[in-house]
Design a protein around this motif. Structure first.
Motif, PDB file in Angstrom:
ATOM      1  N   LEU A 123       1.053  -1.059   0.040  1.00 38.59           N
ATOM      2  CA  LEU A 123       0.254  -0.012   0.060  1.00 38.59           C
ATOM      3  C   LEU A 123       1.168   1.364   0.587  1.00 38.59           C
ATOM      4  N   VAL A 124       0.790   2.086  -1.277  1.00 35.35           N
ATOM      5  CA  VAL A 124       1.477   3.112  -1.293  1.00 35.35           C
ATOM      6  C   VAL A 124       0.028   4.718  -0.556  1.00 35.35           C
ATOM      7  N   ALA A 125       0.797   5.509  -0.028  1.00 38.74           N
ATOM      8  CA  ALA A 125      -0.012   6.417   0.591  1.00 38.74           C
ATOM      9  C   ALA A 125       0.578   7.778   0.071  1.00 38.74           C
ATOM     10  N   ALA A 126       0.262   9.129  -0.151  1.00 35.17           N
ATOM     11  CA  ALA A 126       1.153  10.246  -0.234  1.00 35.17           C
ATOM     12  C   ALA A 126       0.531  10.919  -0.415  1.00 35.17           C
ATOM     13  N   ARG A 127       0.710  11.963   0.490  1.00 34.67           N
ATOM     14  CA  ARG A 127       0.058  13.207   0.325  1.00 34.67           C
ATOM     15  C   ARG A 127       0.960  14.766  -0.209  1.00 34.67           C
ATOM     16  N   VAL A 128       0.535  15.512  -1.473  1.00 35.07           N
ATOM     17  CA  VAL A 128       1.686  15.696  -2.051  1.00 35.07           C
ATOM     18  C   VAL A 128       0.423  17.463  -2.731  1.00 35.07           C
TER      19      VAL A 128
END
Length: 304
Positions: free
Chosen positions: A254-259
């Protein structure tokens, strides 16, 4: 429920280890009862524990490939680590604790054992050494040939069990021989205690690894760095505020990013950028099955 080729090879490796341990457990038990050897009985308990654990590993290989459903939307990949944890508990309880019991009981006993019975026991251990060694060689060859095989808890457990079994057989043989030569049971009792310590150590290492995966260990650092570099390289992204990864199984991340997006990008473009980035991550890292982006439009530079 399709399983990859690597899992089919691991399943064969586990089945080979199971067959060897079942035969060896029966032989060690018979030899231990005939000879009365505490070290041989400790090894019998060791093989019984390994046999039970191989059943757990077969269950892990099958159940971890069940497809996602409403109750488990991220799939069942972590079942692999749950069954590996049970295997570690089995090694500790059945193998380690029984070996300690045999060792302490031998120290408090003054019975004299028959050399003829010990001869049978040593022959059994020699055969066990060859069988365990053959199973270990197969597992090591698979580890060497397959890329990423070292991450498979089932294969690691088989290697740990077989390695421990080979060392345990050598300890038991040494204890029995020294007992026969010196007439002092302390040598064999020490061998049983040594086998117990070895099993407890292996159980601790396997259990700790399974625990880390079950509670949510981050993905491989190389994958995390690569994803971060991919995100920062996008012209539309102004800043990567946060990046989180977590392994969901052997080949699922799982990959989660805030950009923060660069100023001036409209809402329609935001959707296109999001889709393109997710596809780029999936192409570069097929194991990244779940990618979530929390996108924020950066305020215009110099604006209010």
């Amino acid at each position: 429920m399709n399983q990859p080729e690597s899992d089919r090879r691991t399943r064969i490796t586990v089945l080979v280890a199971l067959a060897a341990n079942l035969v060896i457990a029966a032989a060690k038990t018979a030899g231990g009862l005939v000879s009365g050897s505490p070290a041989l009985l400790s090894e019998a308990a060791h093989s019984v524990a390994d046999s039970v654990n191989e059943v757990f590993l077969l269950a892990a290989l099958r159940r971890s490939h069940r497809p996602p459903d409403a109750r488990h939307p991220f799939g069942y990949g972590k079942e692999r680590y749950f069954w590996s944890l049970l295997a570690a508990v089995g090694i500790f309880v059945v193998g380690g604790c029984f070996s300690f019991f045999q060792g302490f009981e031998a120290l408090s006993s003054d019975e004299q054992e028959s050399p003829d019975g010990y001869t049978v026991g040593l022959v059994v251990l020699a055969v066990a050494f060859l069988a365990e060694g053959g199973s270990l060689v197969r597992a090591l060859l698979q580890l060497r040939r397959e890329k990423g095989a070292a991450r498979d808890p089932a294969l690691r457990t088989v290697i740990a069990e077989d390695s421990t079994a080979v060392l345990g057989v050598l300890l038991a043989m040494a204890g029995m021989v020294l007992h026969l030569v010196t007439g002092d049971v302390v040598w064999e009792a020490s061998a049983s205690l040594g086998i117990g310590l070895l099993l407890v150590y292996v159980a601790f290492r396997l259990g700790r690894d399974a625990r880390d995966r079950l509670i949510g260990e981050s993905a491989d650092p190389e994958l995390r760095r690569g994803v971060e570099e991919l995100l920062t390289a996008q012209a539309e992204i102004d800043n990567v505020a946060a990046l989180f990864t977590m392994g969901l199984g052997l080949d699922s991340v799982l990959v989660a990013a805030r950009v923060d997006l660069a100023p001036g990008i409209d809402s329609e473009e935001v959707e296109r950028v999001s889709v393109r980035i997710k596809l780029s991550i999936a192409r570069s890292w097929p194991e990244a099955e779940h990618v979530f982006l929390d996108i924020t439009n950066a305020p215009p530079r110099g604006g209010v």
